[in-house]
Motif scaffolding. Sequence first.
Motif, PDB file in Angstrom:
ATOM      1  N   VAL A  19      36.608  42.652  19.474  1.00 55.92           N
ATOM      2  CA  VAL A  19      35.513  43.368  20.136  1.00 55.92           C
ATOM      3  C   VAL A  19      36.065  44.183  21.295  1.00 55.92           C
ATOM      4  N   VAL A  20      35.395  45.290  21.566  1.00 58.07           N
ATOM      5  CA  VAL A  20      35.755  46.125  22.704  1.00 58.07           C
ATOM      6  C   VAL A  20      34.933  45.670  23.899  1.00 58.07           C
ATOM      7  N   LEU A  21      35.608  45.403  25.001  1.00 59.98           N
ATOM      8  CA  LEU A  21      34.933  44.938  26.210  1.00 59.98           C
ATOM      9  C   LEU A  21      34.455  46.120  27.044  1.00 59.98           C
ATOM     10  N   ILE A  90      42.978  31.960  26.309  1.00 60.42           N
ATOM     11  CA  ILE A  90      41.520  31.914  26.354  1.00 60.42           C
ATOM     12  C   ILE A  90      41.037  32.556  27.651  1.00 60.42           C
ATOM     13  N   ILE A  91      40.114  33.512  27.516  1.00 62.85           N
ATOM     14  CA  ILE A  91      39.532  34.161  28.696  1.00 62.85           C
ATOM     15  C   ILE A  91      38.039  33.903  28.801  1.00 62.85           C
ATOM     16  N   GLY A  92      37.478  33.230  27.819  1.00 68.21           N
ATOM     17  CA  GLY A  92      36.061  32.906  27.872  1.00 68.21           C
ATOM     18  C   GLY A  92      35.711  31.915  26.785  1.00 68.21           C
ATOM     19  N   ILE A  93      34.738  31.036  27.086  1.00 70.51           N
ATOM     20  CA  ILE A  93      34.260  30.046  26.123  1.00 70.51           C
ATOM     21  C   ILE A  93      32.743  30.079  26.120  1.00 70.51           C
ATOM     22  N   TYR A 114      38.624  37.850  34.383  1.00 70.37           N
ATOM     23  CA  TYR A 114      38.006  38.725  33.384  1.00 70.37           C
ATOM     24  C   TYR A 114      36.505  38.874  33.585  1.00 70.37           C
ATOM     25  N   GLN A 115      35.977  38.350  34.667  1.00 69.53           N
ATOM     26  CA  GLN A 115      34.543  38.486  34.888  1.00 69.53           C
ATOM     27  C   GLN A 115      34.192  39.944  35.183  1.00 69.53           C
ATOM     28  N   GLY A 116      33.002  40.329  34.755  1.00 67.05           N
ATOM     29  CA  GLY A 116      32.559  41.713  34.928  1.00 67.05           C
ATOM     30  C   GLY A 116      32.928  42.620  33.777  1.00 67.05           C
ATOM     31  N   MET A 150      25.387  34.607  35.470  1.00 68.90           N
ATOM     32  CA  MET A 150      25.035  34.030  34.180  1.00 68.90           C
ATOM     33  C   MET A 150      23.549  34.200  33.900  1.00 68.90           C
ATOM     34  N   ILE A 151      22.738  34.126  34.916  1.00 71.32           N
ATOM     35  CA  ILE A 151      21.305  34.366  34.716  1.00 71.32           C
ATOM     36  C   ILE A 151      21.075  35.783  34.201  1.00 71.32           C
ATOM     37  N   SER A 152      21.835  36.732  34.737  1.00 69.74           N
ATOM     38  CA  SER A 152      21.668  38.122  34.310  1.00 69.74           C
ATOM     39  C   SER A 152      22.169  38.327  32.886  1.00 69.74           C
ATOM     40  N   VAL A 153      23.168  37.531  32.449  1.00 70.18           N
ATOM     41  CA  VAL A 153      23.642  37.640  31.062  1.00 70.18           C
ATOM     42  C   VAL A 153      22.488  37.385  30.102  1.00 70.18           C
ATOM     43  N   PHE A 154      21.680  36.355  30.393  1.00 73.47           N
ATOM     44  CA  PHE A 154      20.545  36.052  29.528  1.00 73.47           C
ATOM     45  C   PHE A 154      19.447  37.098  29.687  1.00 73.47           C
TER      46      PHE A 154
END
Length: 888
Positions: A19-21, A90-93, A114-116, A150-154
Amino acid sequence: MTATQARPAGYPTEWEADVVLRDGSVAHIRPITPNDVDAVHRFHAGQSDESIYMRFFAPLRKLSDRDVTRFTNVDYHDRVALVATVRGDIIGIGRYDRITPTSAEVAFNISDSYQGRGIGSVLLEHLAVIAWEAGVQEFTAEVLPQNRKMISVFADAGYEVARRFEDGVVSLSFRIQPTERSEAVRLSREHRAESVSMHSVLFPDSIAVVGASRRTDSIGHHILANIQAAGFNGAVHAVNREAMEVLGLPAHARVSEIPGEVDLAVVAVPADEVLEVVADCADAGVKTLLVVSAGFAEAGPDGEDLQRELLATARGAGMRVLGPNSFGVINNHPSVRLNASLAPELPPPGRLGLFAQSGALGIAVLASAARRGLGISVFASAGNRVDVSGNDFMQYWIDDEDTDAVGLYLESMGNPRKFSRIARRLATTKPVIVVKSGVSTYGVPPGHRARTTRVRPEAFDSMLRQAGVIRVENVHQMFDVAQLVVHQPLPQGNRVAIVGNSDALGALTAEACVSWGLEVAHGPVSLPSDATGEQFAEALADAFADADVDSVLTCFIPPLVTQDEEVATAVRDAAIASDKPCLATFLGMRGVLERLSDQRGGGRVEVVPAYAMPEDAVRALAAATRYAEWRARDHGVPVGPVGIDREAASALVDRVLAEAPEGRRLTHQEVTELLAAYGIELWGSVPVRTVEEAVAAANAVGYPVVIKSVAPLMRHQPGLSGIRVDLRSDAQVREAFGALTERLAPLSANTFVVQRMATPGVSCVVRSDEDPLFGPVVSFSIAGPPTDLLGDIGHRIPPLTDVDVSDLISSVKASPMLHGHRGAAPVHRAALADLVARVSVLADNLPEVSSLVLNPVNAQTSGVDVLGAEVVVAPTTRRKDPGRRSLT
């Protein structure tokens, strides 16, 4: 780690995706495995105290081996976890644990460094699709109030999120069924990310040319020289192990020795040295590779292996790849002036974006554009198209203010579904002109990754029309259209004025207009050979001023009195003063092309396009007119029929494939059950072998009835009747059964069913097929000779809008039969459209349904009756556009 170790039993390979970030780099998404224990420990150890507390609600500086073992051992059904990796780290789970049959708790942990970059959004998107396919309908999550990210992700994912604050924790819940809003969010994020990833290709701050040589006949030397000659505004570095300097630049032994960052590495070394260069670029943090080297998949099996390893290494390091076997890339923007290609000089700047796959065609395309005086904004060649494709550049061109139209020369197409939806979005604001000779495997050049297709060529044409794309047959026609749409306003209708000074030329132009579906509303006006310049201007002014005219075609031969240049000036001035498009043909006239352009305000140049022959101009105008009509129309809303039980249909398909892993034809009862799950009622029929069985079936069904042969032979013999209708008594049934048996038994076609008599109507065929390349293809036709003999079949590619469905029904030449042909009652069009929509959604939802045929569909005044149906299910490969972001 071996493949066996990395993939435990039940490992869902189809969940893997590149995937492209958000920043344009690439990450790999895959299911977690028990072998990830050490990687999870390393990931956790690298997290800040704040991130650890946000995830676990406790300061767990070190996770226990027991916890990590539990995290990494999942069943891929009720407990699912995905990891995002770059260079194997691993950069995210992201994970979910089912808590009820229809709900699951979801949680995420993203690397601080890697956040953002949108990793949480990508993981949520993929987990939601996986969970929905597994029967989960709702996600829940517990988040600390201060964890706003994380709230904004949802909240930003397009779902309706319910919140509840209790005991210092925010409890969130939301249904994960795909919605129009969540789909729009997904596609918008994909567009932004892939567009950004093209920025390092087109606007690099620094370039390294690997393989730059002092030998003037080498590819690396030519590319480095072309970059310098174009006046590239960034830093340029030469990479050569044997030289101290190349073309006045100090040479570095490898990219990793260059001080500072390198955005774009141009690789021009022998194929067997490329992997070493790619690994070094990965170490140096290069963003994008432009591989002009040849000798990959186009060279045979060994090259194919090399190409696969090239892609895996680059994507594993987060890099995009243009090529291999690429001709290069050009960007005429004044801030960059990039010519990283084999073209010896930059083409003139302009408003046309061009994409071609092979190098040879790249040369031809650029040369043709130069001859036409067409300026280029961006040109790119994808070569073997191992990664970056025309889809990526279309994503960029959607927002590019310097590009007004796009031309694509496609030798193959790897992902038609994605192409269709991106092209459709681009075409809503900019013309997209495609040269594509065909879709068969014969047209796929060596080295191109493309699946074979079973669909008819008409389906590809339909896909392009559905997306608003202008399809042409060759480069010549592409530039004919480009000259018009780049320099002139779009036509507001199909009414044409013709002005010239030759009766024969005017008549030829008018005949061409009629053949291309344009209406000659003014003229042809033929001025005398001794007309003055004022008369030319007056005739042109009258044509443009005519309210019944949408476009003006001019066609001239050398006049006797007026100078050629004066005629061209009159055409130019009349066209510039109007908001209607103008096209010109000058046969045997000299010095006219220079007079057809004019510098206007804002630095833009307005040009009246000139054509060698009137037929070329008319064909280009017809293409632009059809495109303008498509762009101006309402494109509708996605169909969403009510009363669909996707879970029941999926369960049926899974049950059948569990019994028959290779797939099989469904029984009548299974077909009835599958269609019912999508709100489609299949009429019952009773198989009969004897006349007594036929009479008994007729009494059970209820008179009136029909007896028909269901032998395959009868579908392809339009002159041989295999049906008797409107039978109202036992005696009529006996007579009909005997007559049909006597006629059809010698042909082994005496396989009969008894069915209730339907209201007389128009017999139609609705079908869907799962194609390896296109995915689902929905077709519609009028049953009988229009389908069997004439091939009068319409096609569309789901997902469909209500307008797509209506267009599909109207696309067949026999469609007037549906609207009261020769005094017959018109059919219930809305009911027929609803049936087609339901079939399209079924086909889109269930790729395992390899073939579905509703035949006959009796369309009549009060509705539609599905009188017969056949369905075949089979295991399927993963679709090229799977409903979640993925580079394929």
